[in-house]
Design a protein around this motif. Sequence first.
Motif, PDB file in Angstrom:
ATOM      1  N   VAL A 144      11.675 -12.164 -44.067  1.00  9.81           N
ATOM      2  CA  VAL A 144      12.296 -13.158 -43.193  1.00  9.81           C
ATOM      3  C   VAL A 144      13.649 -13.530 -43.769  1.00  9.81           C
ATOM      4  O   VAL A 144      13.755 -13.870 -44.953  1.00  9.81           O
ATOM      5  CB  VAL A 144      11.427 -14.424 -43.056  1.00  9.81           C
ATOM      6  CG1 VAL A 144      12.120 -15.450 -42.155  1.00  9.81           C
ATOM      7  CG2 VAL A 144      10.048 -14.081 -42.519  1.00  9.81           C
ATOM      8  N   ILE A 145      14.678 -13.447 -42.939  1.00  9.98           N
ATOM      9  CA  ILE A 145      16.004 -13.957 -43.295  1.00  9.98           C
ATOM     10  C   ILE A 145      16.314 -15.063 -42.300  1.00  9.98           C
ATOM     11  O   ILE A 145      16.422 -14.814 -41.095  1.00  9.98           O
ATOM     12  CB  ILE A 145      17.078 -12.860 -43.231  1.00  9.98           C
ATOM     13  CG1 ILE A 145      16.747 -11.731 -44.215  1.00  9.98           C
ATOM     14  CG2 ILE A 145      18.455 -13.444 -43.542  1.00  9.98           C
ATOM     15  CD1 ILE A 145      17.700 -10.546 -44.127  1.00  9.98           C
ATOM     16  N   ILE A 238      20.494  -7.680 -43.996  1.00 13.68           N
ATOM     17  CA  ILE A 238      19.475  -7.196 -43.065  1.00 13.68           C
ATOM     18  C   ILE A 238      19.174  -5.723 -43.326  1.00 13.68           C
ATOM     19  O   ILE A 238      18.015  -5.290 -43.288  1.00 13.68           O
ATOM     20  CB  ILE A 238      19.928  -7.444 -41.615  1.00 13.68           C
ATOM     21  CG1 ILE A 238      19.935  -8.959 -41.331  1.00 13.68           C
ATOM     22  CG2 ILE A 238      19.021  -6.720 -40.623  1.00 13.68           C
ATOM     23  CD1 ILE A 238      20.490  -9.336 -39.977  1.00 13.68           C
ATOM     24  N   ARG A 239      20.212  -4.940 -43.620  1.00 12.24           N
ATOM     25  CA  ARG A 239      19.985  -3.517 -43.927  1.00 12.24           C
ATOM     26  C   ARG A 239      19.092  -3.364 -45.148  1.00 12.24           C
ATOM     27  O   ARG A 239      18.119  -2.589 -45.136  1.00 12.24           O
ATOM     28  CB  ARG A 239      21.315  -2.803 -44.169  1.00 12.24           C
ATOM     29  CG  ARG A 239      21.143  -1.304 -44.468  1.00 12.24           C
ATOM     30  CD  ARG A 239      22.456  -0.643 -44.826  1.00 12.24           C
ATOM     31  NE  ARG A 239      22.951  -1.054 -46.133  1.00 12.24           N
ATOM     32  CZ  ARG A 239      22.534  -0.536 -47.294  1.00 12.24           C
ATOM     33  NH1 ARG A 239      21.586   0.401 -47.309  1.00 12.24           N
ATOM     34  NH2 ARG A 239      23.047  -0.955 -48.436  1.00 12.24           N
ATOM     35  N   LEU A 240      19.407  -4.086 -46.219  1.00 12.33           N
ATOM     36  CA  LEU A 240      18.610  -3.981 -47.437  1.00 12.33           C
ATOM     37  C   LEU A 240      17.179  -4.453 -47.208  1.00 12.33           C
ATOM     38  O   LEU A 240      16.225  -3.868 -47.731  1.00 12.33           O
ATOM     39  CB  LEU A 240      19.265  -4.793 -48.558  1.00 12.33           C
ATOM     40  CG  LEU A 240      20.579  -4.225 -49.110  1.00 12.33           C
ATOM     41  CD1 LEU A 240      21.216  -5.216 -50.080  1.00 12.33           C
ATOM     42  CD2 LEU A 240      20.343  -2.885 -49.796  1.00 12.33           C
ATOM     43  N   ALA A 241      17.023  -5.509 -46.407  1.00 14.53           N
ATOM     44  CA  ALA A 241      15.669  -5.984 -46.099  1.00 14.53           C
ATOM     45  C   ALA A 241      14.901  -4.924 -45.328  1.00 14.53           C
ATOM     46  O   ALA A 241      13.706  -4.696 -45.570  1.00 14.53           O
ATOM     47  CB  ALA A 241      15.741  -7.284 -45.306  1.00 14.53           C
ATOM     48  N   GLY A 242      15.578  -4.258 -44.390  1.00 14.11           N
ATOM     49  CA  GLY A 242      14.928  -3.211 -43.614  1.00 14.11           C
ATOM     50  C   GLY A 242      14.539  -2.010 -44.449  1.00 14.11           C
ATOM     51  O   GLY A 242      13.645  -1.244 -44.072  1.00 14.11           O
ATOM     52  N   GLU A 243      15.203  -1.844 -45.584  1.00 16.29           N
ATOM     53  CA  GLU A 243      14.869  -0.756 -46.507  1.00 16.29           C
ATOM     54  C   GLU A 243      13.921  -1.224 -47.608  1.00 16.29           C
ATOM     55  O   GLU A 243      13.578  -0.451 -48.506  1.00 16.29           O
ATOM     56  CB  GLU A 243      16.152  -0.197 -47.126  1.00 16.29           C
ATOM     57  CG  GLU A 243      17.073   0.462 -46.102  1.00 16.29           C
ATOM     58  CD  GLU A 243      18.403   0.889 -46.691  1.00 16.29           C
ATOM     59  OE1 GLU A 243      18.639   0.599 -47.893  1.00 16.29           O
ATOM     60  OE2 GLU A 243      19.202   1.506 -45.974  1.00 16.29           O
ATOM     61  N   PRO A 248      17.397 -11.509 -54.253  1.00 12.32           N
ATOM     62  CA  PRO A 248      18.377 -12.600 -54.353  1.00 12.32           C
ATOM     63  C   PRO A 248      19.648 -12.192 -55.088  1.00 12.32           C
ATOM     64  O   PRO A 248      20.750 -12.621 -54.731  1.00 12.32           O
ATOM     65  CB  PRO A 248      17.604 -13.690 -55.103  1.00 12.32           C
ATOM     66  CG  PRO A 248      16.175 -13.444 -54.731  1.00 12.32           C
ATOM     67  CD  PRO A 248      16.042 -11.952 -54.648  1.00 12.32           C
ATOM     68  N   ALA A 249      19.509 -11.346 -56.104  1.00 10.03           N
ATOM     69  CA  ALA A 249      20.688 -10.915 -56.861  1.00 10.03           C
ATOM     70  C   ALA A 249      21.677 -10.167 -55.979  1.00 10.03           C
ATOM     71  O   ALA A 249      22.894 -10.215 -56.219  1.00 10.03           O
ATOM     72  CB  ALA A 249      20.264 -10.033 -58.037  1.00 10.03           C
ATOM     73  N   ASP A 250      21.182  -9.473 -54.953  1.00 10.77           N
ATOM     74  CA  ASP A 250      22.084  -8.764 -54.042  1.00 10.77           C
ATOM     75  C   ASP A 250      22.959  -9.755 -53.288  1.00 10.77           C
ATOM     76  O   ASP A 250      24.160  -9.539 -53.110  1.00 10.77           O
ATOM     77  CB  ASP A 250      21.281  -7.919 -53.048  1.00 10.77           C
ATOM     78  CG  ASP A 250      20.492  -6.823 -53.725  1.00 10.77           C
ATOM     79  OD1 ASP A 250      21.081  -6.069 -54.518  1.00 10.77           O
ATOM     80  OD2 ASP A 250      19.278  -6.724 -53.469  1.00 10.77           O
ATOM     81  N   PHE A 251      22.336 -10.846 -52.834  1.00 11.04           N
ATOM     82  CA  PHE A 251      23.131 -11.860 -52.143  1.00 11.04           C
ATOM     83  C   PHE A 251      24.168 -12.453 -53.076  1.00 11.04           C
ATOM     84  O   PHE A 251      25.339 -12.598 -52.698  1.00 11.04           O
ATOM     85  CB  PHE A 251      22.243 -12.975 -51.596  1.00 11.04           C
ATOM     86  CG  PHE A 251      23.046 -14.168 -51.143  1.00 11.04           C
ATOM     87  CD1 PHE A 251      23.727 -14.145 -49.938  1.00 11.04           C
ATOM     88  CD2 PHE A 251      23.162 -15.295 -51.954  1.00 11.04           C
ATOM     89  CE1 PHE A 251      24.504 -15.226 -49.540  1.00 11.04           C
ATOM     90  CE2 PHE A 251      23.933 -16.380 -51.560  1.00 11.04           C
ATOM     91  CZ  PHE A 251      24.604 -16.342 -50.350  1.00 11.04           C
TER      92      PHE A 251
END
Length: 316
Positions: A144-145, A238-243, A248-251
């Motif tokens: 969930v985002i 969203i792309r990273l979540a879909g993969e 959190p570090a990515d954000f």
Amino acid sequence: MTAPSQSSALYDASGAVDRVSWLARMEEICEDSGYFDPLGPGHWAFFADEGTTLLVTFEQIDTIRSLPGQMPMGTTLAQEHGWSHLCLIADGDTWYRDPRVFRYFDRLVDDAFFEDFDRVVFYGAGMGGYAASAFSVCAPGASVIAIAPRATLDPAVAGWDKRHLAQRRLDFTSRFGYAPDMIEGTGQMFLLFDPRQTEDAMHAALFTKPFVAKLRTPFLGDRIEASLTNLGILGEMIRLAGEGRLRPADFHRMWRARRNFGPYLKAIAAETARSGHPQRELSVCRSVTRRLSAPKFRRRQQELEDQLGVLSEGDL
């Protein structure tokens, strides 16, 4: 799966001139792969069946029709990655508190709809963030985002939030009502909010599950979605979540781009100016002008240096 060039042409409702023609075009788009179904007078379900990853978004019809292609924002993102897309479209500030919407999600669960996908991502902002959180319970393991989600508008719980007084009459005590309880079973939730927005911060505090990553975006106010879109951060999240790879570090890594983002810098400058601390405002201006060509900041820097009687950095 539809080829990209064909898909781009298919998912386009830009020719619609009014709501009637837009609704007709949406039905036409879904004829071969998916569906576009009304859920009573205030909601529609749009589904494009394109891949084994599913993006679920919650959007409003007027916002969708204001976009260049008059398609949901989620459709564009899903199309880029060959994903399927389910969009719950609301006509106004319904907060999706409609038994017909509840029954629609019941049918999806009964049909094991979400189990057909390798990964599921729920996304929404504001009212949509509330809905993305509340209905994610239907897809255990989903990501969930949610941007500035409200936990509830029930005045018995969130009486301190005076922003949606008319919508308080909606029933937030029945099914799917209290969003922080409905995220139980999700894989991880990424909750973005501006801690300087008191009500948003208080809603965020009600999401207490250990798998909720609270990501702070100060100085963006009620423009978090637009700002993160302009920065390229939202689509990448969203792309990273879909993969299955979003952390959190990515954000935090991507959030560094704010240091070159005009609206963010202007908000900080305005805040320091209001605070009545010219030395602090000067520090902000100098930080910006060291990195960017920013004539307005440079002019303000010169004014502050003259006011404070300090040498400009070029004279030091």
